[in-house]
Design a protein around this motif. Structure first.
Motif, PDB file in Angstrom:
ATOM      1  N   GLN A 165      -7.439  -5.029  -3.005  1.00 31.46           N
ATOM      2  CA  GLN A 165      -6.679  -5.749  -1.980  1.00 31.46           C
ATOM      3  C   GLN A 165      -6.019  -6.941  -2.658  1.00 31.46           C
ATOM      4  O   GLN A 165      -6.702  -7.880  -3.046  1.00 31.46           O
ATOM      5  CB  GLN A 165      -7.609  -6.223  -0.855  1.00 31.46           C
ATOM      6  N   GLY A 174       0.813  -1.208   0.000  1.00 32.00           N
ATOM      7  CA  GLY A 174       0.000   0.000   0.000  1.00 32.00           C
ATOM      8  C   GLY A 174       0.838   1.245   0.000  1.00 32.00           C
ATOM      9  O   GLY A 174       1.975   1.253  -0.453  1.00 32.00           O
ATOM     10  N   ARG A 221      -2.836  -4.780   3.136  1.00 32.31           N
ATOM     11  CA  ARG A 221      -2.559  -3.520   2.448  1.00 32.31           C
ATOM     12  C   ARG A 221      -3.183  -2.343   3.190  1.00 32.31           C
ATOM     13  O   ARG A 221      -4.341  -2.388   3.562  1.00 32.31           O
ATOM     14  CB  ARG A 221      -3.125  -3.581   1.046  1.00 32.31           C
ATOM     15  N   THR A 222      -2.412  -1.301   3.374  1.00 33.56           N
ATOM     16  CA  THR A 222      -2.904  -0.072   3.968  1.00 33.56           C
ATOM     17  C   THR A 222      -2.844   1.018   2.914  1.00 33.56           C
ATOM     18  O   THR A 222      -1.805   1.253   2.321  1.00 33.56           O
ATOM     19  CB  THR A 222      -2.046   0.342   5.182  1.00 33.56           C
ATOM     20  N   ILE A 223      -3.979   1.654   2.684  1.00 30.24           N
ATOM     21  CA  ILE A 223      -4.062   2.736   1.706  1.00 30.24           C
ATOM     22  C   ILE A 223      -4.582   3.972   2.420  1.00 30.24           C
ATOM     23  O   ILE A 223      -5.601   3.915   3.105  1.00 30.24           O
ATOM     24  CB  ILE A 223      -5.014   2.376   0.550  1.00 30.24           C
ATOM     25  N   VAL A 264      -9.945  -4.955   2.300  1.00 32.51           N
ATOM     26  CA  VAL A 264      -8.995  -3.855   2.391  1.00 32.51           C
ATOM     27  C   VAL A 264      -8.734  -3.579   3.856  1.00 32.51           C
ATOM     28  O   VAL A 264      -9.650  -3.369   4.637  1.00 32.51           O
ATOM     29  CB  VAL A 264      -9.519  -2.602   1.669  1.00 32.51           C
TER      30      VAL A 264
END
Length: 124
Positions: free
Chosen positions: A81, A61, A87-89, A118
């Motif tokens: 994802q 991310g 994942r970090t967005i 996500v």
């Protein structure tokens, strides 16, 4: 279990996600700093450039910075994802009315849609 510290010049090296976050900048068609942006929107279907920026993030991310101005969306933006990853967005605007996302006339959709689980979505 023995712990090993990684150091450079006798200082610890930080490999945490916060220290290695990829940042991509997206400018609206009216942003003042668009010459320094990674992606520049044209004022029509700006979700295309925002989506390209999101798709350019690594599997872990990262952060998308939307510069000041109006972003006109003709469709939703997909937060993907990757399979088997965490994942970090973060999508960051310029506060107040500095960054505005506008759905085009006649569009009745969510601005953001997620696939998979996500891990963290934050709009600031």
């Amino acid at each position: 279990m023995k712990k090993t510290s990684v150091r450079k010049n006798n200082l610890p090296i930080d490999f945490s996600p916060a220290a290695t976050t990829t940042t991509i900048t997206v400018a609206s068609s009216t942003s003042r700093g668009k010459q320094m942006a990674d992606y520049v929107c044209d004022g029509t279907n700006d979700e295309v450039q925002i989506q390209a920026a999101l798709d350019a993030l690594p599997d872990l991310g990262g952060k998308i910075v939307l510069l000041e101005g109006e972003f006109h969306l003709g469709d939703n933006i997909l937060l993907r994802q990757p399979t088997g990853s965490f994942r970090t967005i973060k999508i960051e605007g310029q506060g107040g009315w500095g960054t505005t996302l506008i759905l085009s006339d006649g569009i009745n959709k969510d601005m953001f849609v997620t696939t998979g689980s996500v891990a963290n979505k934050m709009l600031t």
